[in-house]
Design an enzyme around this catalytic site. Structure first.
Site, PDB file in Angstrom:
ATOM      1  N   HIS A 140      15.869 -29.072 -27.463  1.00 13.12           N
ATOM      2  CA  HIS A 140      17.096 -29.774 -27.865  1.00 13.12           C
ATOM      3  C   HIS A 140      18.151 -29.618 -26.783  1.00 13.12           C
ATOM      4  O   HIS A 140      18.236 -28.596 -26.122  1.00 13.12           O
ATOM      5  CB  HIS A 140      17.614 -29.251 -29.213  1.00 13.12           C
ATOM      6  CG  HIS A 140      17.759 -27.771 -29.281  1.00 13.12           C
ATOM      7  ND1 HIS A 140      16.699 -26.930 -29.493  1.00 13.12           N
ATOM      8  CD2 HIS A 140      18.847 -26.978 -29.165  1.00 13.12           C
ATOM      9  CE1 HIS A 140      17.116 -25.674 -29.516  1.00 13.12           C
ATOM     10  NE2 HIS A 140      18.425 -25.679 -29.305  1.00 13.12           N
ATOM     11  N   ASN A 152      19.224 -24.340 -23.927  1.00 15.05           N
ATOM     12  CA  ASN A 152      18.785 -22.947 -23.913  1.00 15.05           C
ATOM     13  C   ASN A 152      17.262 -22.926 -23.857  1.00 15.05           C
ATOM     14  O   ASN A 152      16.603 -23.629 -24.631  1.00 15.05           O
ATOM     15  CB  ASN A 152      19.285 -22.219 -25.166  1.00 15.05           C
ATOM     16  CG  ASN A 152      20.800 -22.118 -25.202  1.00 15.05           C
ATOM     17  OD1 ASN A 152      21.440 -21.933 -24.171  1.00 15.05           O
ATOM     18  ND2 ASN A 152      21.376 -22.249 -26.382  1.00 15.05           N
ATOM     19  N   GLY A 200      18.498 -17.538 -24.570  1.00 18.45           N
ATOM     20  CA  GLY A 200      19.231 -17.595 -25.836  1.00 18.45           C
ATOM     21  C   GLY A 200      18.711 -18.646 -26.798  1.00 18.45           C
ATOM     22  O   GLY A 200      19.383 -18.977 -27.779  1.00 18.45           O
ATOM     23  N   GLN A 201      17.501 -19.171 -26.537  1.00 26.21           N
ATOM     24  CA  GLN A 201      16.968 -20.197 -27.444  1.00 26.21           C
ATOM     25  C   GLN A 201      16.571 -19.566 -28.779  1.00 26.21           C
ATOM     26  O   GLN A 201      15.890 -18.535 -28.814  1.00 26.21           O
ATOM     27  CB  GLN A 201      15.751 -20.886 -26.807  1.00 26.21           C
ATOM     28  CG  GLN A 201      15.227 -22.054 -27.626  1.00 26.21           C
ATOM     29  CD  GLN A 201      14.103 -22.817 -26.922  1.00 26.21           C
ATOM     30  OE1 GLN A 201      13.647 -22.415 -25.844  1.00 26.21           O
ATOM     31  NE2 GLN A 201      13.669 -23.902 -27.538  1.00 26.21           N
ATOM     32  N   HIS A 214      22.103 -29.541 -26.406  1.00 24.71           N
ATOM     33  CA  HIS A 214      23.402 -29.460 -27.084  1.00 24.71           C
ATOM     34  C   HIS A 214      24.402 -30.331 -26.333  1.00 24.71           C
ATOM     35  O   HIS A 214      24.456 -30.299 -25.097  1.00 24.71           O
ATOM     36  CB  HIS A 214      23.949 -28.025 -27.049  1.00 24.71           C
ATOM     37  CG  HIS A 214      23.171 -27.015 -27.802  1.00 24.71           C
ATOM     38  ND1 HIS A 214      23.479 -26.640 -29.091  1.00 24.71           N
ATOM     39  CD2 HIS A 214      22.098 -26.265 -27.451  1.00 24.71           C
ATOM     40  CE1 HIS A 214      22.640 -25.701 -29.496  1.00 24.71           C
ATOM     41  NE2 HIS A 214      21.785 -25.448 -28.522  1.00 24.71           N
ATOM     42  N   ASP A 224      25.325 -30.072 -35.085  1.00 23.03           N
ATOM     43  CA  ASP A 224      24.917 -28.674 -35.235  1.00 23.03           C
ATOM     44  C   ASP A 224      25.558 -28.107 -36.500  1.00 23.03           C
ATOM     45  O   ASP A 224      26.726 -28.362 -36.799  1.00 23.03           O
ATOM     46  CB  ASP A 224      25.358 -27.864 -34.014  1.00 23.03           C
ATOM     47  CG  ASP A 224      24.614 -26.546 -33.902  1.00 23.03           C
ATOM     48  OD1 ASP A 224      23.832 -26.378 -32.945  1.00 23.03           O
ATOM     49  OD2 ASP A 224      24.817 -25.675 -34.785  1.00 23.03           O
TER      50      ASP A 224
HETATM   51  P1  AMP Z   1      19.486 -22.752 -29.640  1.00 24.12           P
HETATM   52  O1  AMP Z   1      20.140 -21.393 -29.599  1.00 24.12           O
HETATM   53  O2  AMP Z   1      19.759 -23.551 -28.392  1.00 24.12           O
HETATM   54  O3  AMP Z   1      18.037 -22.677 -30.007  1.00 24.12           O
HETATM   55  O4  AMP Z   1      20.258 -23.561 -30.754  1.00 24.12           O
HETATM   56  C1  AMP Z   1      19.780 -23.817 -32.014  1.00 24.12           C
HETATM   57  C2  AMP Z   1      20.907 -24.479 -32.755  1.00 24.12           C
HETATM   58  O5  AMP Z   1      20.398 -25.061 -33.921  1.00 24.12           O
HETATM   59  C3  AMP Z   1      22.030 -23.526 -33.174  1.00 24.12           C
HETATM   60  O6  AMP Z   1      23.240 -23.957 -32.561  1.00 24.12           O
HETATM   61  C4  AMP Z   1      22.071 -23.677 -34.698  1.00 24.12           C
HETATM   62  O7  AMP Z   1      23.386 -23.670 -35.203  1.00 24.12           O
HETATM   63  C5  AMP Z   1      21.409 -25.021 -34.897  1.00 24.12           C
HETATM   64  N1  AMP Z   1      20.761 -25.206 -36.183  1.00 24.12           N
HETATM   65  C6  AMP Z   1      19.872 -24.388 -36.804  1.00 24.12           C
HETATM   66  N2  AMP Z   1      19.470 -24.906 -37.973  1.00 24.12           N
HETATM   67  C7  AMP Z   1      20.094 -26.107 -38.092  1.00 24.12           C
HETATM   68  C8  AMP Z   1      20.091 -27.132 -39.090  1.00 24.12           C
HETATM   69  N3  AMP Z   1      19.348 -27.031 -40.199  1.00 24.12           N
HETATM   70  N4  AMP Z   1      20.865 -28.213 -38.891  1.00 24.12           N
HETATM   71  C9  AMP Z   1      21.615 -28.335 -37.787  1.00 24.12           C
HETATM   72  N5  AMP Z   1      21.660 -27.409 -36.805  1.00 24.12           N
HETATM   73  C10 AMP Z   1      20.922 -26.307 -36.960  1.00 24.12           C
END
Ligand code: AMP
Ligand code: ZN
Length: 111
Positions: free
Chosen positions: A99, A86, A92-93, A101, A30
């Site tokens: 994905h 999420n 909170g997505q 985490h 991340d």
């Molecule tokens: P979510 O809130 O579960 O949708 O999480 C999306 C995650 O994607 C967040 O933790 C961001 O920090 C991560 N994220 C967004 N853009 C990138 C990227 N280019 N490379 C790696 N992680 C990313």
């Protein structure tokens, strides 16, 4: 190409710090880690969220979940880890490409 940032990462159009890749999934760190180890496992197939999955995604979801402990261990998380999915704005997505985490190495707050 789709506007989806994770599809762009899967396609190699946006760089990532790769953790693992096979024909179905990609795992990468991340960009804004919330713990010493924080990576995500994503399907290569664009699936918006857990809420848009159906039984056709069963094997893919199982594969992703079973990869989590293996990759966590490989990243040094020998004492356990947290998984978070999420789902939707209410969950909170922020990135609407499914994905999981995988987070660890810190002091997780009890949930
Ligand atoms: P979510 O809130 O579960 O949708 O999480 C999306 C995650 O994607 C967040 O933790 C961001 O920090 C991560 N994220 C967004 N853009 C990138 C990227 N280019 N490379 C790696 N992680 C990313
Ligand atoms: Zn996508």
């Amino acid at each position: 190409m789709s506007d989806c940032i994770f599809c762009k990462i899967v396609a190699g159009a946006i760089p990532c710090r790769k953790v693992y890749e096979d024909e179905d999934v990609l795992a990468f760190h991340d960009i804004h880690p919330v713990a010493p180890v924080h990576f995500m496992i994503v399907p290569k197939l664009h699936v918006a969220s857990l809420d848009t999955c159906d039984t056709g995604h069963q094997a893919l979801l199982g594969k992703i979940l079973l990869l989590a402990p293996r990759l966590a261990r490989e990243q040094g998380l020998t004492d356990g880890f947290r998984t978070i999915i999420n789902t939707g704005r209410g969950g909170g997505q922020e990135v609407f490409h499914l994905h999981v985490h995988v987070i660890g190495g810190g002091n997780p707050r009890p949930m």
